[in-house]
Design a protein around this motif. Structure first.
Motif, short mmCIF file in Angstrom:
data_model
loop_
_atom_site.label_atom_id
_atom_site.label_comp_id
_atom_site.label_asym_id
_atom_site.label_seq_id
_atom_site.Cartn_x
_atom_site.Cartn_y
_atom_site.Cartn_z
N LYS A 13 14.09 -14.49 31.56
CA LYS A 13 13.89 -13.10 31.13
C LYS A 13 12.64 -12.53 31.80
CE LYS A 13 16.12 -13.61 26.66
NZ LYS A 13 15.96 -13.49 25.20
N HIS A 27 9.02 -12.41 29.76
CA HIS A 27 9.25 -12.22 28.33
C HIS A 27 8.34 -13.13 27.51
CE1 HIS A 27 11.30 -12.98 24.48
NE2 HIS A 27 11.61 -11.70 24.56
N LYS A 108 14.94 -4.91 32.95
CA LYS A 108 15.04 -6.26 32.39
C LYS A 108 16.03 -7.04 33.23
CE LYS A 108 14.24 -5.05 27.56
NZ LYS A 108 14.84 -5.09 26.22
N TRP A 111 18.78 -10.82 30.85
CA TRP A 111 18.92 -10.64 29.40
C TRP A 111 20.35 -10.82 29.03
CZ3 TRP A 111 14.46 -9.58 26.53
CH2 TRP A 111 13.32 -9.42 27.31
#
Length: 111
Positions: A13, A27, A108, A111
């Motif tokens: 991530k 992340h 992102k 994900w």
């Protein structure tokens, strides 16, 4: 002009610059998802990569007076958020040397 050295982040991530898709943060380095930026929601991170910092400036934010630096993508120079250099209120000291990335400026991946 020399080469631009960019760091690639490991892990599933990753947050990337929306303009040029260069890695910006993992992340795993999120401290808080409850921040407000210029363009909406933002995240507070322990560390970020592939950025350059603007000059120090004092800014009155929702949580009080802080010394901050704007953060720019080192590849495309898009503004991504800011870094807290100094917090003047004791309750805000945990933000010092941490980074705010605006969700509106990020992609992102994984994900």
């Amino acid at each position: 002009m020399g080469f631009l050295f960019l760091e690639s982040l490991p892990g599933p991530k990753i947050f990337k610059c929306k303009c040029c898709k260069v890695d910006s943060a993992s992340h795993d380095d999120i401290v808080s998802k409850d921040f407000q930026g210029r363009f909406g929601s933002a995240y507070l991170f322990k560390t970020v990569v592939n950025i350059s910092l603007g000059p120090n400036e004092e800014r009155r934010l929702l949580s009080g007076l802080h010394t901050v630096n704007d953060i720019y993508c080192s590849s495309c120079q898009q503004i991504l958020g800011w870094r807290y250099e100094k917090a003047f209120e004791e309750s805000q000291k945990y933000k010092e040397r941490k980074y705010v990335l605006e969700k509106e400026r990020m992609l992102k991946e994984g994900w």
